[in-house]
Write an enzyme that holds these catalytic residues in place. Structure first.
Site, PDB file in Angstrom:
ATOM      1  CD  GLU A   9     -16.716  18.566 -44.040  1.00 52.81           C
ATOM      2  OE1 GLU A   9     -15.821  17.927 -44.617  1.00 52.81           O
ATOM      3  OE2 GLU A   9     -17.914  18.355 -44.223  1.00 52.81           O
ATOM      4  CG  ASN A  23     -15.697  23.910 -43.267  1.00 49.17           C
ATOM      5  OD1 ASN A  23     -15.220  23.832 -44.394  1.00 49.17           O
ATOM      6  ND2 ASN A  23     -16.626  23.083 -42.820  1.00 49.17           N
ATOM      7  CG  HIS A  28     -17.791  23.447 -47.022  1.00 52.77           C
ATOM      8  ND1 HIS A  28     -18.527  23.047 -48.120  1.00 52.77           N
ATOM      9  CD2 HIS A  28     -18.286  22.746 -45.968  1.00 52.77           C
ATOM     10  CE1 HIS A  28     -19.411  22.147 -47.751  1.00 52.77           C
ATOM     11  NE2 HIS A  28     -19.285  21.943 -46.443  1.00 52.77           N
TER      12      HIS A  28
END
Length: 211
Positions: free
Chosen positions: A72, A26, A91
């Site tokens: 997330e 993400n 990420h």
């Protein structure tokens, strides 16, 4: 380039580099104190289009877009809260670096000038169940002293003042991990001396690197 287009470009970059598989990973960008663009859940980072990118607030509520934000994103919010200098977070699961995370091995040896200057040391944060509040809580103690983290048994997190900085730190992290793995096969790395490291730390300051 529009922020949403840039996020898509970075998504294609981490996908083509093999840092994510399927719908993993993400990306987010802070655009104001309470507004962020972030990637949607359930979409491959290599196949995103600008209309898929969501604008959300600091509570994770969708302001623009029809998809759901990454579960997330709460981890990203914690980074922004603890580090006001940060404007972008990436990420991913780069294989070599993630291997170190799975083995519980931090990347904390000063062996390469580039890694010292642009990355610093990379600690392991305690395991947290993905998409829960456990992950933000686990990374919090490490955020102010590092620009890249290995998430135990999970992956990697990098962040910076721009999206390009966050991406380059992810790329440097994976490259550093590959070199470390090779040194282990060859009998161990020859670390830089304290004097050499101090000179590199001075360069970090000249380049405006915060920590």
């Amino acid at each position: 380039m529009d922020v949403r287009e840039e996020i898509c470009e970075i998504g294609r970059r981490i996908h083509s580099n093999g840092f994510v598989a399927a719908n993993d990973g993400n990306i987010s960008v802070k655009v104001s104190e309470n507004e962020f663009y972030c990637t949607p859940t359930g979409v491959s980072k290599g196949f995103m289009t600008p209309d898929m990118i969501l604008k959300v607030n600091d509570k994770g509520e969708v302001l623009e877009g029809s998809l759901k934000p990454s579960s997330e994103f709460k981890m990203h919010l914690r980074v922004y809260r603890e580090r006001p200098d940060i404007r972008a977070v990436v990420h991913a699961h780069p294989p070599t670096a993630t291997g170190f995370a799975v083995c519980g091995l931090p990347l904390d040896k000063y062996i390469m000038p580039e890694a010292v200057i642009f990355l610093g040391t990379v600690p392991i944060t305690p395991y947290g169940t993905p998409s829960t509040q456990e992950v933000p809580d686990a990374i919090t103690p490490y955020l102010k002293g590092h620009d890249a983290l290995l998430l135990e048994n999970h992956g990697a997190l990098t962040y910076g003042p721009t999206l390009k900085d966050a991406l380059f730190r992810m790329e440097t992290l994976e490259f550093y991990a590959k070199i470390m793995m090779i040194t282990k096969l060859l009998g161990g790395a020859k670390e830089l001396t304290n004097e050499q490291v101090n000179k590199l730390m001075d360069l970090r300051k000249k380049f405006g690197i915060r920590i």
